[in-house]
Design an enzyme around this catalytic site. Structure first.
Site, PDB file in Angstrom:
ATOM      1  N   CYS A 173       0.833  -1.210   0.000  1.00 46.94           N
ATOM      2  CA  CYS A 173       0.000   0.000   0.000  1.00 46.94           C
ATOM      3  C   CYS A 173       0.866   1.258   0.000  1.00 46.94           C
ATOM      4  O   CYS A 173       1.599   1.515   0.959  1.00 46.94           O
ATOM      5  CB  CYS A 173      -0.904  -0.049   1.236  1.00 46.94           C
ATOM      6  SG  CYS A 173      -1.718   1.482   1.668  1.00 46.94           S
ATOM      7  N   CYS A 218       0.199   3.690   2.861  1.00 53.70           N
ATOM      8  CA  CYS A 218       0.700   3.093   4.113  1.00 53.70           C
ATOM      9  C   CYS A 218       2.202   3.345   4.248  1.00 53.70           C
ATOM     10  O   CYS A 218       2.689   3.678   5.331  1.00 53.70           O
ATOM     11  CB  CYS A 218       0.443   1.590   4.134  1.00 53.70           C
ATOM     12  SG  CYS A 218      -1.295   1.118   4.087  1.00 53.70           S
TER      13      CYS A 218
END
Length: 140
Positions: free
Chosen positions: A65, A68
């Site tokens: 991600c 993230c």
């Protein structure tokens, strides 16, 4: 107040103060002032959430991600401001899919604030340092 050692995850009972010069785990003797986010999994998640009298800030994330990855250093940086005020933990939802499903994580990153073992706040999406600090401060 009860705090979970970031090194060995043992529960320690310490006096509640505004600030701490020193606080060591009664079991492993490592510092309870360590603010490095702890990686949690199915075996220790509930233990940490239930046994922490300070707010627990959980970052549900995955290594693939992009947002993230952008937020990871911000999460670690903000954690340094809250020794024994808040506990910062991370859950890799790719490795621990059961936890992601159990807590109905539909997008990542998702931050969940637990206080006294109960979910108090949930925010999806990457946060900048100010917004993350505000999230923590409103739950202290």
């Amino acid at each position: 107040m009860n705090v979970v050692c970031p090194s060995c995850l043992k529960v320690n009972s310490i006096p509640k103060k505004d600030s701490y010069a020193k606080a060591n785990c009664g079991s492993c003797k490592n510092s309870l002032l360590d603010t490095t986010p702890i990686e949690l999994d199915e075996s220790n998640f509930d233990h940490v959430i239930v046994n922490s009298d300070i707010p627990v800030i959980v970052d549900f994330w995955a290594p693939w991600c992009g947002p993230c990855k952008m937020m990871a250093p911000i999460f670690s940086e903000v954690a340094q401001k809250y020794p024994l005020k808040a506990l910062f933990v991370k859950v890799n939802t790719q490795e621990h899919q059961n936890l992601g499903a159990k807590f109905n994580i539909r997008s990542i990153p998702t931050l969940v604030v637990y206080k006294e073992g109960i979910e108090k706040k949930r925010v999806s999406g990457a946060l900048d340092p100010l917004r993350l600090s505000n999230l923590v401060n409103e739950n202290l």
